[in-house]
Design a protein around this motif. Structure first.
Motif, short mmCIF file in Angstrom:
data_model
loop_
_atom_site.label_atom_id
_atom_site.label_comp_id
_atom_site.label_asym_id
_atom_site.label_seq_id
_atom_site.Cartn_x
_atom_site.Cartn_y
_atom_site.Cartn_z
N ILE A 46 39.85 45.53 32.88
CA ILE A 46 39.25 44.21 32.73
C ILE A 46 39.00 43.60 34.10
CG2 ILE A 46 40.42 43.86 30.52
CD1 ILE A 46 42.24 41.82 31.96
N ASP A 47 38.00 42.74 34.18
CA ASP A 47 37.69 42.09 35.45
C ASP A 47 38.32 40.71 35.47
OD1 ASP A 47 36.71 41.38 37.88
OD2 ASP A 47 34.65 41.05 37.20
N SER A 48 39.62 40.69 35.76
CA SER A 48 40.33 39.41 35.82
C SER A 48 40.31 38.79 37.21
CB SER A 48 41.79 39.60 35.38
OG SER A 48 42.47 40.50 36.23
N GLU A 49 39.73 39.49 38.20
CA GLU A 49 39.75 38.96 39.56
C GLU A 49 39.16 37.56 39.68
OE1 GLU A 49 41.49 39.95 41.93
OE2 GLU A 49 42.05 41.91 41.15
N PRO A 50 38.03 37.25 39.01
CA PRO A 50 37.53 35.87 39.12
C PRO A 50 38.54 34.83 38.63
CG PRO A 50 35.81 37.30 38.29
CD PRO A 50 37.07 38.12 38.30
N TYR A 51 39.35 35.19 37.64
CA TYR A 51 40.38 34.27 37.15
C TYR A 51 41.46 34.05 38.21
CZ TYR A 51 38.45 35.24 32.45
OH TYR A 51 37.64 35.37 31.35
N TRP A 52 41.91 35.15 38.84
CA TRP A 52 42.90 35.02 39.90
C TRP A 52 42.35 34.20 41.06
CZ3 TRP A 52 47.76 36.28 38.90
CH2 TRP A 52 48.04 37.26 37.94
N MET A 53 41.11 34.47 41.45
CA MET A 53 40.50 33.76 42.57
C MET A 53 40.39 32.27 42.28
SD MET A 53 37.53 36.48 43.66
CE MET A 53 37.96 38.16 44.19
N ALA B 262 40.19 35.41 49.30
CA ALA B 262 40.51 35.82 47.94
C ALA B 262 40.36 37.33 47.77
CB ALA B 262 39.61 35.09 46.95
N LEU B 263 39.33 37.90 48.37
CA LEU B 263 39.12 39.35 48.24
C LEU B 263 40.22 40.14 48.93
CD1 LEU B 263 35.25 39.55 48.73
CD2 LEU B 263 36.52 39.97 46.62
N GLN B 264 40.81 39.57 49.97
CA GLN B 264 41.90 40.25 50.66
C GLN B 264 43.17 40.32 49.82
OE1 GLN B 264 42.18 38.14 54.40
NE2 GLN B 264 40.41 39.19 55.29
N MET B 265 43.21 39.56 48.74
CA MET B 265 44.37 39.54 47.86
C MET B 265 44.31 40.63 46.79
SD MET B 265 46.21 36.66 48.67
CE MET B 265 46.75 35.55 47.37
N VAL B 266 43.14 41.22 46.60
CA VAL B 266 42.96 42.19 45.53
C VAL B 266 43.91 43.37 45.70
CG1 VAL B 266 41.34 43.81 44.44
CG2 VAL B 266 40.54 41.55 45.17
N GLY B 267 44.68 43.65 44.66
CA GLY B 267 45.62 44.76 44.70
C GLY B 267 47.00 44.40 45.21
N ASN B 268 47.17 43.19 45.73
CA ASN B 268 48.48 42.78 46.24
C ASN B 268 49.48 42.57 45.10
OD1 ASN B 268 47.70 42.74 48.90
ND2 ASN B 268 47.47 40.52 49.02
N SER B 269 50.75 42.73 45.41
CA SER B 269 51.79 42.30 44.48
C SER B 269 51.78 40.78 44.43
CB SER B 269 53.16 42.80 44.93
OG SER B 269 53.56 42.14 46.13
N SER C 165 34.68 48.09 42.49
CA SER C 165 34.84 46.76 41.90
C SER C 165 34.55 45.71 42.96
CB SER C 165 36.25 46.61 41.32
OG SER C 165 36.42 45.38 40.68
N HIS C 166 35.52 44.84 43.23
CA HIS C 166 35.27 43.73 44.14
C HIS C 166 35.43 44.10 45.60
CE1 HIS C 166 34.91 40.60 41.05
NE2 HIS C 166 35.79 41.32 40.38
N VAL C 167 36.14 45.19 45.88
CA VAL C 167 36.36 45.59 47.27
C VAL C 167 35.92 47.04 47.45
CG1 VAL C 167 38.24 43.97 47.66
CG2 VAL C 167 38.76 46.23 46.74
#
Length: 220
Positions: free
Chosen positions: A6-13, A32-39, A175-177
């Motif tokens: 699922i593409d939840s990244e816009p929600y997290w951002m 925000a993109l630098q956060m992708v995949g972080n714990s 995906s986003h990155v």
């Protein structure tokens, strides 16, 4: 499988932006993109550095509350995700969801996966999150198969590093990155290009590039 379903990244951002701005700061798309995949703990520390005056636990709770509510209201399945899950169920291929997010988020995806995800490993259930191999080693152990016989589908540097360190074959989905460059990494521009035959070939040691149709045989 992780954020490739699922593409939840816009929600997290959006949640990150709301939180930072509520504390008088600014939050750019680049940040925000630098956060992708972080714990989530790692993300919380970065948000504290951006001016969020809350504890790590409070930040995580805020992000999860916002994102879980959004996903419950609308689950943004990526193209090809549900079709691939259905094919895996029909072929009786055991699958695991390995995510840096927490159980309360993962359970929504599992409930809506059509029974495809028998095992779930979340970020709040491991000692070492991605890029450490523990999440994928844990998932493989719970599936009852060696990690080397698994194909991991990932969309971030940290996830890909985790799966490779565990010994799994890895398919990176754009995906986003940008995906990292690696001679051992199979790639696809979308899950809509992925079928059971492609996964079987990757599991057997081929490196496929499903946007171009190219493939390479890797020593098993």
């Amino acid at each position: 499988m992780d954020g490739t379903l699922i593409d939840s990244e816009p929600y997290w951002m959006a949640a990150e932006t709301e939180l930072v701005e509520s504390h008088g700061g600014t939050w750019t798309e680049e940040q925000a993109l630098q956060m992708v995949g972080n714990s989530l703990p790692t993300s919380a520390k970065i948000l504290q550095q951006a001016g969020v005056d809350l504890t790590e636990a409070a930040i995580i709770d805020f992000l999860l509350e916002r994102v879980v509510a959004q996903v419950k209201a609308h689950t943004p399945w990526l193209a090809g995700a549900r079709e691939l899950l259905s094919a895996l169920v029909a072929a009786q291929v055991p699958c695991a969801l390995v995510t840096a997010s927490y159980r309360q988020f993962a359970e929504i995806v599992v409930e809506r996966s059509g029974g495809a995800l028998q095992v779930v490993v979340t970020g709040d259930e491991v000692t070492h999150g991605k890029p450490h191999p523990e999440p994928y080693l844990t998932a493989a152990a719970r599936l009852g198969v060696p990690a080397e016989r698994c194909v991991a589908i990932e969309d971030s540097d940290t996830g890909i590093a985790s799966a490779m360190a565990a010994g799994a074959r890895v398919l990176g989905v754009e995906s986003h990155v940008p995906l990292p460059a690696s001679p051992l990494l199979s790639t696809a521009s979308s899950l809509a290009r992925v079928d059971l035959e492609a996964l079987s070939r990757i599991a057997a040691g081929e490196v496929l590039h499903l946007a171009s149709g190219a493939s390479t045989k890797v020593q098993a």
